[in-house]
Write a protein that holds these residues in place. Structure first.
Motif, PDB file in Angstrom:
ATOM      1  N   GLU A   1      24.091 -60.476  42.065  1.00 32.31           N
ATOM      2  CA  GLU A   1      22.100 -61.487  40.751  1.00 32.31           C
ATOM      3  C   GLU A   1      22.891 -61.636  40.040  1.00 32.31           C
ATOM      4  O   GLU A   1      23.399 -60.862  39.237  1.00 32.31           O
ATOM      5  CB  GLU A   1      21.416 -60.499  41.784  1.00 32.31           C
ATOM      6  CG  GLU A   1      21.045 -60.489  43.445  1.00 32.31           C
ATOM      7  CD  GLU A   1      20.379 -62.576  43.865  1.00 32.31           C
ATOM      8  OE1 GLU A   1      20.059 -63.135  42.831  1.00 32.31           O
ATOM      9  OE2 GLU A   1      20.802 -62.253  45.143  1.00 32.31           O
TER      10      GLU A   1
ATOM     11  N   LEU B   1      24.238 -55.095  49.125  1.00 34.11           N
ATOM     12  CA  LEU B   1      24.362 -56.187  47.944  1.00 34.11           C
ATOM     13  C   LEU B   1      25.433 -56.956  47.808  1.00 34.11           C
ATOM     14  O   LEU B   1      26.065 -57.455  47.734  1.00 34.11           O
ATOM     15  CB  LEU B   1      23.737 -55.952  47.638  1.00 34.11           C
ATOM     16  CG  LEU B   1      22.210 -55.873  47.670  1.00 34.11           C
ATOM     17  CD1 LEU B   1      21.374 -54.967  46.090  1.00 34.11           C
ATOM     18  CD2 LEU B   1      21.300 -57.342  46.481  1.00 34.11           C
ATOM     19  N   ARG B   2      26.201 -55.759  47.362  1.00 33.54           N
ATOM     20  CA  ARG B   2      28.083 -55.259  46.928  1.00 33.54           C
ATOM     21  C   ARG B   2      28.814 -56.620  48.102  1.00 33.54           C
ATOM     22  O   ARG B   2      29.995 -57.369  48.063  1.00 33.54           O
ATOM     23  CB  ARG B   2      28.362 -54.620  46.297  1.00 33.54           C
ATOM     24  CG  ARG B   2      28.889 -54.046  46.942  1.00 33.54           C
ATOM     25  CD  ARG B   2      30.118 -53.663  47.834  1.00 33.54           C
ATOM     26  NE  ARG B   2      30.470 -53.299  48.420  1.00 33.54           N
ATOM     27  CZ  ARG B   2      31.547 -52.972  49.297  1.00 33.54           C
ATOM     28  NH1 ARG B   2      32.371 -53.333  49.105  1.00 33.54           N
ATOM     29  NH2 ARG B   2      31.949 -51.936  50.833  1.00 33.54           N
TER      30      ARG B   2
ATOM     31  N   CYS C   1      16.037 -48.625  43.651  1.00 34.72           N
ATOM     32  CA  CYS C   1      17.212 -48.665  44.698  1.00 34.72           C
ATOM     33  C   CYS C   1      17.933 -47.323  44.632  1.00 34.72           C
ATOM     34  O   CYS C   1      18.470 -47.449  43.741  1.00 34.72           O
ATOM     35  CB  CYS C   1      17.453 -50.205  44.093  1.00 34.72           C
ATOM     36  SG  CYS C   1      16.749 -51.836  44.742  1.00 34.72           S
TER      37      CYS C   1
ATOM     38  N   GLN D   1      18.796 -55.377  38.329  1.00 34.56           N
ATOM     39  CA  GLN D   1      19.333 -56.451  39.117  1.00 34.56           C
ATOM     40  C   GLN D   1      18.137 -57.317  39.547  1.00 34.56           C
ATOM     41  O   GLN D   1      17.022 -56.987  40.002  1.00 34.56           O
ATOM     42  CB  GLN D   1      20.182 -55.995  39.806  1.00 34.56           C
ATOM     43  CG  GLN D   1      21.379 -54.829  39.610  1.00 34.56           C
ATOM     44  CD  GLN D   1      22.244 -55.777  38.596  1.00 34.56           C
ATOM     45  OE1 GLN D   1      23.293 -56.660  38.737  1.00 34.56           O
ATOM     46  NE2 GLN D   1      22.693 -56.001  37.487  1.00 34.56           N
TER      47      GLN D   1
ATOM     48  N   TYR E   1      26.801 -55.491  39.767  1.00 32.35           N
ATOM     49  CA  TYR E   1      27.564 -55.130  41.655  1.00 32.35           C
ATOM     50  C   TYR E   1      26.353 -55.525  42.259  1.00 32.35           C
ATOM     51  O   TYR E   1      26.604 -54.968  43.693  1.00 32.35           O
ATOM     52  CB  TYR E   1      27.494 -53.864  41.067  1.00 32.35           C
ATOM     53  CG  TYR E   1      28.892 -53.089  42.361  1.00 32.35           C
ATOM     54  CD1 TYR E   1      29.632 -53.934  42.502  1.00 32.35           C
ATOM     55  CD2 TYR E   1      28.603 -52.386  43.342  1.00 32.35           C
ATOM     56  CE1 TYR E   1      31.167 -53.559  43.500  1.00 32.35           C
ATOM     57  CE2 TYR E   1      29.101 -51.951  43.993  1.00 32.35           C
ATOM     58  CZ  TYR E   1      30.912 -52.384  44.551  1.00 32.35           C
ATOM     59  OH  TYR E   1      31.367 -51.950  44.892  1.00 32.35           O
ATOM     60  N   THR E   2      25.915 -56.593  42.875  1.00 32.08           N
ATOM     61  CA  THR E   2      24.728 -57.103  43.306  1.00 32.08           C
ATOM     62  C   THR E   2      25.384 -58.658  43.777  1.00 32.08           C
ATOM     63  O   THR E   2      24.733 -59.234  44.900  1.00 32.08           O
ATOM     64  CB  THR E   2      23.619 -56.896  43.049  1.00 32.08           C
ATOM     65  OG1 THR E   2      23.033 -57.755  42.009  1.00 32.08           O
ATOM     66  CG2 THR E   2      23.292 -55.346  42.761  1.00 32.08           C
TER      67      THR E   2
ATOM     68  N   VAL F   1      15.888 -56.869  45.326  1.00 34.46           N
ATOM     69  CA  VAL F   1      17.031 -57.192  44.186  1.00 34.46           C
ATOM     70  C   VAL F   1      17.295 -58.972  44.366  1.00 34.46           C
ATOM     71  O   VAL F   1      17.387 -59.775  43.726  1.00 34.46           O
ATOM     72  CB  VAL F   1      18.397 -56.627  44.494  1.00 34.46           C
ATOM     73  CG1 VAL F   1      19.668 -56.861  43.353  1.00 34.46           C
ATOM     74  CG2 VAL F   1      17.929 -55.028  44.154  1.00 34.46           C
ATOM     75  N   ARG F   2      17.167 -59.118  45.533  1.00 34.76           N
ATOM     76  CA  ARG F   2      17.472 -61.128  45.572  1.00 34.76           C
ATOM     77  C   ARG F   2      16.615 -61.406  45.411  1.00 34.76           C
ATOM     78  O   ARG F   2      16.751 -63.166  45.303  1.00 34.76           O
ATOM     79  CB  ARG F   2      18.365 -60.907  47.653  1.00 34.76           C
ATOM     80  CG  ARG F   2      19.398 -60.124  48.497  1.00 34.76           C
ATOM     81  CD  ARG F   2      20.382 -61.507  48.051  1.00 34.76           C
ATOM     82  NE  ARG F   2      22.246 -61.231  48.151  1.00 34.76           N
ATOM     83  CZ  ARG F   2      22.575 -60.816  47.489  1.00 34.76           C
ATOM     84  NH1 ARG F   2      22.617 -60.826  45.947  1.00 34.76           N
ATOM     85  NH2 ARG F   2      23.759 -59.966  48.305  1.00 34.76           N
TER      86      ARG F   2
ATOM     87  N   ARG G   1      22.567 -51.284  47.330  1.00 33.12           N
ATOM     88  CA  ARG G   1      24.132 -51.641  46.607  1.00 33.12           C
ATOM     89  C   ARG G   1      25.076 -52.028  47.285  1.00 33.12           C
ATOM     90  O   ARG G   1      26.068 -52.931  46.865  1.00 33.12           O
ATOM     91  CB  ARG G   1      24.257 -50.373  45.545  1.00 33.12           C
ATOM     92  CG  ARG G   1      25.601 -50.382  43.945  1.00 33.12           C
ATOM     93  CD  ARG G   1      25.057 -48.975  43.593  1.00 33.12           C
ATOM     94  NE  ARG G   1      26.555 -49.319  42.637  1.00 33.12           N
ATOM     95  CZ  ARG G   1      26.611 -50.027  41.169  1.00 33.12           C
ATOM     96  NH1 ARG G   1      25.548 -50.516  40.937  1.00 33.12           N
ATOM     97  NH2 ARG G   1      27.556 -49.742  40.782  1.00 33.12           N
TER      98      ARG G   1
ATOM     99  N   HIS H   1      17.134 -54.195  49.129  1.00 35.79           N
ATOM    100  CA  HIS H   1      18.121 -55.385  49.061  1.00 35.79           C
ATOM    101  C   HIS H   1      17.275 -56.417  48.955  1.00 35.79           C
ATOM    102  O   HIS H   1      17.253 -57.175  47.797  1.00 35.79           O
ATOM    103  CB  HIS H   1      18.627 -55.445  50.385  1.00 35.79           C
ATOM    104  CG  HIS H   1      19.905 -56.319  50.433  1.00 35.79           C
ATOM    105  ND1 HIS H   1      20.958 -56.388  51.000  1.00 35.79           N
ATOM    106  CD2 HIS H   1      19.751 -57.593  50.661  1.00 35.79           C
ATOM    107  CE1 HIS H   1      21.781 -57.030  50.777  1.00 35.79           C
ATOM    108  NE2 HIS H   1      20.655 -58.468  50.912  1.00 35.79           N
TER     109      HIS H   1
END
Length: 413
Positions: free
Chosen positions: A228, A269-270, A261, A183, A225-226, A71-72, A266, A68
């Protein structure tokens, strides 16, 4: 269109569409993406997701929380090859495919430029959800629907049944592609090492074609779908090509700390970004207004499936509303947990809930009566045998700060 640098009228060079009513026969055996063996070599924790054997996390790399945060703050890659792909194109008369797409989906595909995509949904006559979809305009009268994995067969049958009298061709390309979602804020840096396409020129919810990992004319979409920035790439769905591309993505992202990931990250994040999940925030029993997706529903266009029911529902007013909750006491508001008001009356249900790795608090989405949807309203969620306090807070819980390092606070706008 400055974002489109190469021709976009070609979805596939070598892929063969399926002509069967669904993508595969139903069976008790879990379906597998072309990267299944790769995930197992990476010692992923695998789960049954809608009939698919999918990675939920990769413990050897730190698991869900690490994925997580990658991705951020950097970049991560997801195998989303279980998603479905439906192409709707001209049969004889130009405009036949557009007419079918307009009939099938609630957004206005006529407003799409070539190389542009939009969030939309297919609805039942009662205004509830068959599925949410991403509609891509591949050509003047050529469209691609990207659909959810768990609803593949249902969606494909729905499209075929409800367009059979229309002048268009419907093709199922779901098993023809491996789809990877790259992502995060460093996703663009990874993409620049993989493709000759001008990825800087692709705007959010636009796409192009370019050479990816030496494969010509591959679809490259700036979607995800995150919550980001990121890209989704489509490559031939054979195992050898799929693993070659996966390895190339991982190598290109090594300097940026890329992580593989799974579905766990996923989902968190979403959820932070308040992106709907079919079977949770949207379903065959929830309508567009209740889900708060009215900005994507173009009631002013020509008749589409579900429009009449939505007009009646709008006139009648909402009976429930989707809200964001922050749990203020110890406890995690999980999916399907009951929600109560201050008087102890059961008033709603949690659709999705989880600790937020970005915010450091427990968050949830829930349906409650409109009278209890105001920001700051105190509610209670039944966690096992205890009722824990929760407040209605603004959503999305997290919103990326463009052109700078991601920042967020609990309950931020």
């Amino acid at each position: 269109m400055e974002s489109v640098t190469t021709p976009i009228t070609n979805l596939s060079m070598n892929a063969e569409p399926s002509t069967s009513p669904g993508t595969a026969e139903r069976s008790t055996e879990l379906r597998k993406t072309p990267l299944n063996a790769m995930h197992r070599r990476l010692r992923a924790r695998m789960v049954n997701f809608g009939g698919w054997d999918m990675p939920v996390e990769y413990p050897a790399n730190g698991g869900l929380i690490a994925e997580h945060k990658a991705v951020r703050n950097g970049v991560g890659v997801f195998d989303v090859s279980h998603m479905g792909d439906i192409r709707i194109r001209t049969r004889k008369t130009p405009g036949g495919a557009l007419a079918a797409v307009q009939h099938l989906s609630m957004n206005d595909a006529a407003k799409l430029a070539l190389g542009q995509a939009q969030y939309s949904a297919m609805l039942y006559p009662q205004g509830t959800f068959v599925d949410d979809v991403i509609v891509h305009r591949m050509g003047e009268d050529d469209f691609l629907f990207v659909i959810n994995a768990g609803t593949r067969e249902k969606d494909i049958s729905w499209v075929r049944e409800n367009s059979k009298e229309m002048d268009c061709v419907v093709e199922d390309y779901s098993d023809a592609y491996t789809q990877l979602a790259i992502q995060g804020p460093r996703a663009i840096d990874v993409m620049k090492k993989l493709t000759d396409a001008n990825v800087d020129g692709i705007k959010n919810y636009w796409f192009t074609h370019g050479t990816v990992c030496g494969l010509p004319c591959r679809l490259i979409a700036r979607t995800g779908y995150t919550g980001e920035d990121g890209f989704e790439i489509y490559v031939p769905g054979d195992v050898a090509t799929s693993e070659m591309v996966w390895n190339a993505v991982m190598e290109a992202g090594k300097e940026f700390g890329i992580l593989p990931c799974g579905l766990g990250a996923r989902n968190t994040l979403r959820l932070e970004a308040k992106m709907a999940l079919y079977g949770h925030e949207i379903s065959e029993t929830i309508n567009v207004w209740e889900a708060g997706l009215d900005r994507y529903c173009k009631m002013e266009k020509r008749d589409f499936i579900g429009r009449a029911a939505l007009a009646k529902a709008s006139a009648a007013g909402l009976k429930r509303e989707l809200v964001g909750l922050q749990v203020m006491e110890r406890g995690i508001a999980r999916d399907e947990y009951k929600v109560f008001d201050a008087a102890g009356e059961e008033v709603g249900v949690v659709t999705s809930g989880s600790p937020s790795p970005t915010l450091g608090v427990n968050i949830a989405l829930a349906y409650v009566p409109p009278a209890l949807a105001a920001l700051g309203t105190q509610l209670f969620v039944e966690v096992r045998t205890q009722r824990v306090k929760a407040l209605v807070v603004p959503t999305p819980f997290y919103k990326r700060v463009k052109k700078s390092a991601p920042q967020a606070t609990a309950g931020s706008n």
